[in-house]
Motif scaffolding. Structure first.
Motif, PDB file in Angstrom:
ATOM      1  N   SER A 141       8.278  18.335  16.555  1.00  0.00           N
ATOM      2  CA  SER A 141       7.128  18.053  15.995  1.00  0.00           C
ATOM      3  C   SER A 141       5.727  18.703  16.387  1.00  0.00           C
ATOM      4  O   SER A 141       4.848  18.665  15.825  1.00  0.00           O
ATOM      5  N   ALA A 142       6.097  19.532  17.479  1.00  0.00           N
ATOM      6  CA  ALA A 142       4.713  20.452  17.544  1.00  0.00           C
ATOM      7  C   ALA A 142       4.270  21.165  16.325  1.00  0.00           C
ATOM      8  O   ALA A 142       3.114  21.321  15.918  1.00  0.00           O
ATOM      9  N   ASP A 143       5.401  21.863  15.788  1.00  0.00           N
ATOM     10  CA  ASP A 143       5.118  22.611  14.478  1.00  0.00           C
ATOM     11  C   ASP A 143       5.187  21.973  13.369  1.00  0.00           C
ATOM     12  O   ASP A 143       4.552  22.542  12.220  1.00  0.00           O
ATOM     13  N   ALA A 144       5.925  21.040  13.256  1.00  0.00           N
ATOM     14  CA  ALA A 144       6.130  20.290  11.841  1.00  0.00           C
ATOM     15  C   ALA A 144       6.067  18.891  11.894  1.00  0.00           C
ATOM     16  O   ALA A 144       6.901  18.122  10.925  1.00  0.00           O
ATOM     17  N   GLY A 145       5.165  18.370  12.583  1.00  0.00           N
ATOM     18  CA  GLY A 145       4.940  16.965  12.809  1.00  0.00           C
ATOM     19  C   GLY A 145       4.071  16.236  12.083  1.00  0.00           C
ATOM     20  O   GLY A 145       4.018  14.846  12.086  1.00  0.00           O
ATOM     21  N   LYS A 146       3.168  16.827  11.152  1.00  0.00           N
ATOM     22  CA  LYS A 146       2.160  16.216  10.557  1.00  0.00           C
ATOM     23  C   LYS A 146       2.168  16.470   9.128  1.00  0.00           C
ATOM     24  O   LYS A 146       2.296  17.724   8.596  1.00  0.00           O
ATOM     25  N   VAL A 147       1.480  15.670   8.258  1.00  0.00           N
ATOM     26  CA  VAL A 147       0.967  15.553   7.113  1.00  0.00           C
ATOM     27  C   VAL A 147      -0.122  15.332   6.669  1.00  0.00           C
ATOM     28  O   VAL A 147      -0.555  14.242   7.301  1.00  0.00           O
ATOM     29  N   LEU A 148      -0.735  16.080   5.626  1.00  0.00           N
ATOM     30  CA  LEU A 148      -1.960  15.741   5.042  1.00  0.00           C
ATOM     31  C   LEU A 148      -2.085  15.475   3.521  1.00  0.00           C
ATOM     32  O   LEU A 148      -1.287  16.319   2.974  1.00  0.00           O
ATOM     33  N   GLN A 149      -2.667  14.482   3.126  1.00  0.00           N
ATOM     34  CA  GLN A 149      -2.561  14.056   1.660  1.00  0.00           C
ATOM     35  C   GLN A 149      -3.820  13.407   1.090  1.00  0.00           C
ATOM     36  O   GLN A 149      -4.519  12.825   1.968  1.00  0.00           O
ATOM     37  N   GLY A 150      -3.980  13.420  -0.142  1.00  0.00           N
ATOM     38  CA  GLY A 150      -5.243  12.753  -0.727  1.00  0.00           C
ATOM     39  C   GLY A 150      -5.113  12.715  -2.487  1.00  0.00           C
ATOM     40  O   GLY A 150      -4.317  13.380  -2.808  1.00  0.00           O
ATOM     41  N   TYR A 151      -5.833  11.663  -2.846  1.00  0.00           N
ATOM     42  CA  TYR A 151      -5.926  11.469  -4.211  1.00  0.00           C
ATOM     43  C   TYR A 151      -7.257  11.160  -4.582  1.00  0.00           C
ATOM     44  O   TYR A 151      -7.895  10.250  -3.716  1.00  0.00           O
ATOM     45  N   PHE A 152      -7.783  11.731  -5.664  1.00  0.00           N
ATOM     46  CA  PHE A 152      -9.189  11.452  -5.997  1.00  0.00           C
ATOM     47  C   PHE A 152      -9.199  10.897  -7.527  1.00  0.00           C
ATOM     48  O   PHE A 152      -8.587  11.991  -8.117  1.00  0.00           O
ATOM     49  N   ASP A 153      -9.800  10.042  -8.191  1.00  0.00           N
ATOM     50  CA  ASP A 153      -9.962   9.759  -9.442  1.00  0.00           C
ATOM     51  C   ASP A 153     -11.229   9.333  -9.699  1.00  0.00           C
ATOM     52  O   ASP A 153     -11.671   8.607  -9.083  1.00  0.00           O
ATOM     53  N   PHE A 154     -11.604   9.916 -11.050  1.00  0.00           N
ATOM     54  CA  PHE A 154     -13.000   9.521 -11.495  1.00  0.00           C
ATOM     55  C   PHE A 154     -12.998   8.324 -12.566  1.00  0.00           C
ATOM     56  O   PHE A 154     -12.230   8.565 -13.591  1.00  0.00           O
ATOM     57  N   ASN A 155     -13.384   7.280 -12.351  1.00  0.00           N
ATOM     58  CA  ASN A 155     -13.403   6.011 -13.345  1.00  0.00           C
ATOM     59  C   ASN A 155     -14.268   6.179 -14.235  1.00  0.00           C
ATOM     60  O   ASN A 155     -15.470   5.740 -14.080  1.00  0.00           O
ATOM     61  N   PHE A 156     -14.113   6.721 -15.546  1.00  0.00           N
ATOM     62  CA  PHE A 156     -15.123   6.826 -16.456  1.00  0.00           C
ATOM     63  C   PHE A 156     -15.489   5.699 -17.305  1.00  0.00           C
ATOM     64  O   PHE A 156     -16.737   5.254 -17.402  1.00  0.00           O
ATOM     65  N   LEU A 157     -14.641   4.664 -17.350  1.00  0.00           N
ATOM     66  CA  LEU A 157     -14.898   3.346 -18.073  1.00  0.00           C
ATOM     67  C   LEU A 157     -14.945   2.092 -17.022  1.00  0.00           C
ATOM     68  O   LEU A 157     -15.782   2.290 -16.191  1.00  0.00           O
ATOM     69  N   ASP A 158     -14.193   1.111 -17.205  1.00  0.00           N
ATOM     70  CA  ASP A 158     -14.056   0.228 -16.351  1.00  0.00           C
ATOM     71  C   ASP A 158     -13.607   0.823 -15.251  1.00  0.00           C
ATOM     72  O   ASP A 158     -12.852   1.536 -14.897  1.00  0.00           O
ATOM     73  N   GLN A 159     -14.125   0.118 -13.868  1.00  0.00           N
ATOM     74  CA  GLN A 159     -14.166   0.597 -12.593  1.00  0.00           C
ATOM     75  C   GLN A 159     -12.692  -0.313 -12.176  1.00  0.00           C
ATOM     76  O   GLN A 159     -12.485  -1.569 -12.240  1.00  0.00           O
ATOM     77  N   GLU A 160     -11.533   0.408 -11.724  1.00  0.00           N
ATOM     78  CA  GLU A 160     -10.470  -0.224 -11.257  1.00  0.00           C
ATOM     79  C   GLU A 160     -10.731  -0.637  -9.546  1.00  0.00           C
ATOM     80  O   GLU A 160     -11.547   0.061  -8.949  1.00  0.00           O
ATOM     81  N   SER A 161      -9.923  -1.548  -9.241  1.00  0.00           N
ATOM     82  CA  SER A 161     -10.086  -2.094  -7.756  1.00  0.00           C
ATOM     83  C   SER A 161      -9.427  -1.082  -6.851  1.00  0.00           C
ATOM     84  O   SER A 161      -8.085  -0.531  -7.347  1.00  0.00           O
ATOM     85  N   ASN A 162      -9.823  -0.709  -5.835  1.00  0.00           N
ATOM     86  CA  ASN A 162      -8.987  -0.092  -4.872  1.00  0.00           C
ATOM     87  C   ASN A 162      -8.986  -0.584  -3.397  1.00  0.00           C
ATOM     88  O   ASN A 162      -8.893  -0.270  -2.424  1.00  0.00           O
ATOM     89  N   PHE A 163      -8.819  -2.224  -3.496  1.00  0.00           N
ATOM     90  CA  PHE A 163      -8.714  -3.274  -2.351  1.00  0.00           C
ATOM     91  C   PHE A 163      -7.416  -2.617  -1.739  1.00  0.00           C
ATOM     92  O   PHE A 163      -7.207  -2.769  -0.625  1.00  0.00           O
ATOM     93  N   LEU A 164      -6.339  -2.657  -2.538  1.00  0.00           N
ATOM     94  CA  LEU A 164      -5.145  -2.376  -2.089  1.00  0.00           C
ATOM     95  C   LEU A 164      -4.770  -1.118  -2.905  1.00  0.00           C
ATOM     96  O   LEU A 164      -5.242  -0.583  -3.857  1.00  0.00           O
ATOM     97  N   PRO A 165      -3.558  -0.443  -2.297  1.00  0.00           N
ATOM     98  CA  PRO A 165      -3.215   0.884  -2.689  1.00  0.00           C
ATOM     99  C   PRO A 165      -2.630   1.049  -4.035  1.00  0.00           C
ATOM    100  O   PRO A 165      -2.342   2.121  -4.487  1.00  0.00           O
ATOM    101  N   TYR A 166      -2.018   0.026  -4.477  1.00  0.00           N
ATOM    102  CA  TYR A 166      -1.012  -0.071  -5.481  1.00  0.00           C
ATOM    103  C   TYR A 166      -1.768  -0.192  -7.003  1.00  0.00           C
ATOM    104  O   TYR A 166      -2.328  -1.138  -7.451  1.00  0.00           O
TER     105      TYR A 166
END
Length: 403
Positions: free
Chosen positions: A218-243
């Motif tokens: 786990s010292a060398d291979a124990g962590k994960v980094l991730q991300g997602y970014f989206d630009f809402n041009f029209l109606d805005q979507e809810s991000n209250f929950l991740p689904y």
């Protein structure tokens, strides 16, 4: 050889609160109010999917017709004030005659937490959280809800790490999510799992193996980094929950462009015994909008995904290479409170470096909405092909209800 799969999926929810043709987010369920205006509450949602399945392509001693519980889930979330939230999501998947537990516990017991996280508001529109969570990176489909997909099921390769570094597409860690104007973000720093589907030995088997934490520690291979970014041009979507919603059925006008990533340092071990990083990157676009006043609507999605699991990695649906996937659906005109039809088509083409060839999947299907996503019948024919192997055809019929 062609397969014919008949699926029956039903969802049951305790006391419905919301029904509408375009209802697509978690507004239903049983809501327990702790004050008069409902700002302090507990919401409960439950659903299940039950399948009857016929498969011609099985050994002689295996039944071609079988029953199973594809999904059985309960989700709850609560806020006593707007400063914090706790969410729990538990259930099981693919319970069948081969993996039932004689007494409901022990080796074959399947009930487990899918999600369990707490969340705290930092300032308006920005939150942090911790736990077993689904605030994923890579793409929209790696954050897909299973209750309002347009296609029969999610594109399998978009769930790019399921069972390799996580527990059923969830990691244990911390996340931040929010929005700056029309730009939404979600980033997370997580533990990688030691136990993975890939139990091969890299040196003995001479292949790249997704088992960095198990083999290197786990010292060398124990962590994960991730991300997602989206630009809402029209109606805005809810991000209250991740689904992420699969289709709004014309109830919103949405056009988003997104990009995401996943990084697992030393996540794999190559044939020489050395660790290598896993890097997955994607860009995607989502469009969902009414086409006029007659009730018709279009849903369209396109993603390019670059998968780097190490040199020549190839393990079931996971492979180092590139992928292009898209789907388009058309909601046929009609009154919102009547039965509606939505034919669709999907296509996946991915390169597999290990075999220097491509894999494809073509899907043609339709949804029949009785009450939006709450009650629908789906039919899909899919043909999949890997390299020079013969194509495999699957026909699926699914009935679904969730309240």
């Amino acid at each position: 050889m062609k397969k014919i799969v008949f699926g029956l999926a039903f969802s049951l929810l305790i006391i419905p609160l919301a029904f509408s043709q375009g209802s697509t987010e978690y507004t239903g369920g049983y809501k327990v109010k702790f004050n008069e205006d409902g700002s302090k509450y507990l919401r409960i949602i439950a659903w299940g999917q039950f399948w009857a399945q016929y498969n011609e392509d099985v050994p002689d001693d295996v039944s071609q017709f079988n029953f199973s519980i594809r999904r059985a889930r309960v989700l709850t979330f609560t806020q006593l004030n707007k400063k914090f939230l706790i969410l729990t999501h538990w259930g099981l998947n693919s319970l069948n005659g081969n993996n039932q537990s004689p007494l409901g516990f022990g080796e074959n017991a399947q009930l487990f937490f899918h999600d369990f996280w707490g969340e705290w508001k930092v300032v308006d529109n920005h939150d942090i959280g911790a736990g077993l969570h689904y605030w994923n990176g890579i793409s929209r489909l790696n954050n897909q809800s299973t209750l309002n997909m347009m296609t029969l099921d999610n594109n399998r390769q978009s769930w790019a790490t399921i069972g390799l570094s996580d527990q059923f597409a969830r990691h244990i860690g911390v996340y931040a999510k929010g929005k700056f104007g029309k730009l939404q973000y979600r980033v997370a720093f997580n533990e990688a799992g030691t136990s993975t589907l890939d139990t091969r030995d890299p040196v003995a088997d001479g292949v790249t193996v997704y088992g960095g934490r198990r083999i290197l520690g786990s010292a060398d291979a124990g962590k994960v980094l991730q991300g997602y970014f989206d630009f809402n041009f029209l109606d805005q979507e809810s991000n209250f929950l991740p689904y992420k919603v699969g289709s709004y059925l014309g109830s919103k006008k949405v056009f988003n462009i997104g990009a995401g990533f996943f990084n697992h340092a030393n996540g794999v071990v190559e044939a020489d015994g050395e660790g290598a990083d896993v890097n997955i990157f994607a860009v995607d676009a989502f469009y969902d909008a009414p086409l006029g006043q007659d009730g018709s609507a279009i849903t369209a999605y396109l993603v390019y995904q670059n998968n780097d699991y190490g040199e020549n990695y190839n393990f079931g649906p996971y492979a180092t290479g590139n992928m292009v996937y898209g789907h388009v659906g058309y909601l046929v005109p009609g009154p919102a409170d009547k039965t509606r039809l939505q034919p669709y088509v999907s296509y996946n083409n991915r390169s597999i470096d290990a075999i220097d060839d491509n894999a494809t999947r073509f899907g043609l299907g339709a949804n029949i909405f009785m009450t939006g996503h709450h009650s629908k019948l789906s039919l899909e024919y899919a043909n999949s092909k890997v390299g020079d192997a013969d194509g495999t055809g699957v026909f699926t019929v699914q009935a679904m209800i969730y309240l």
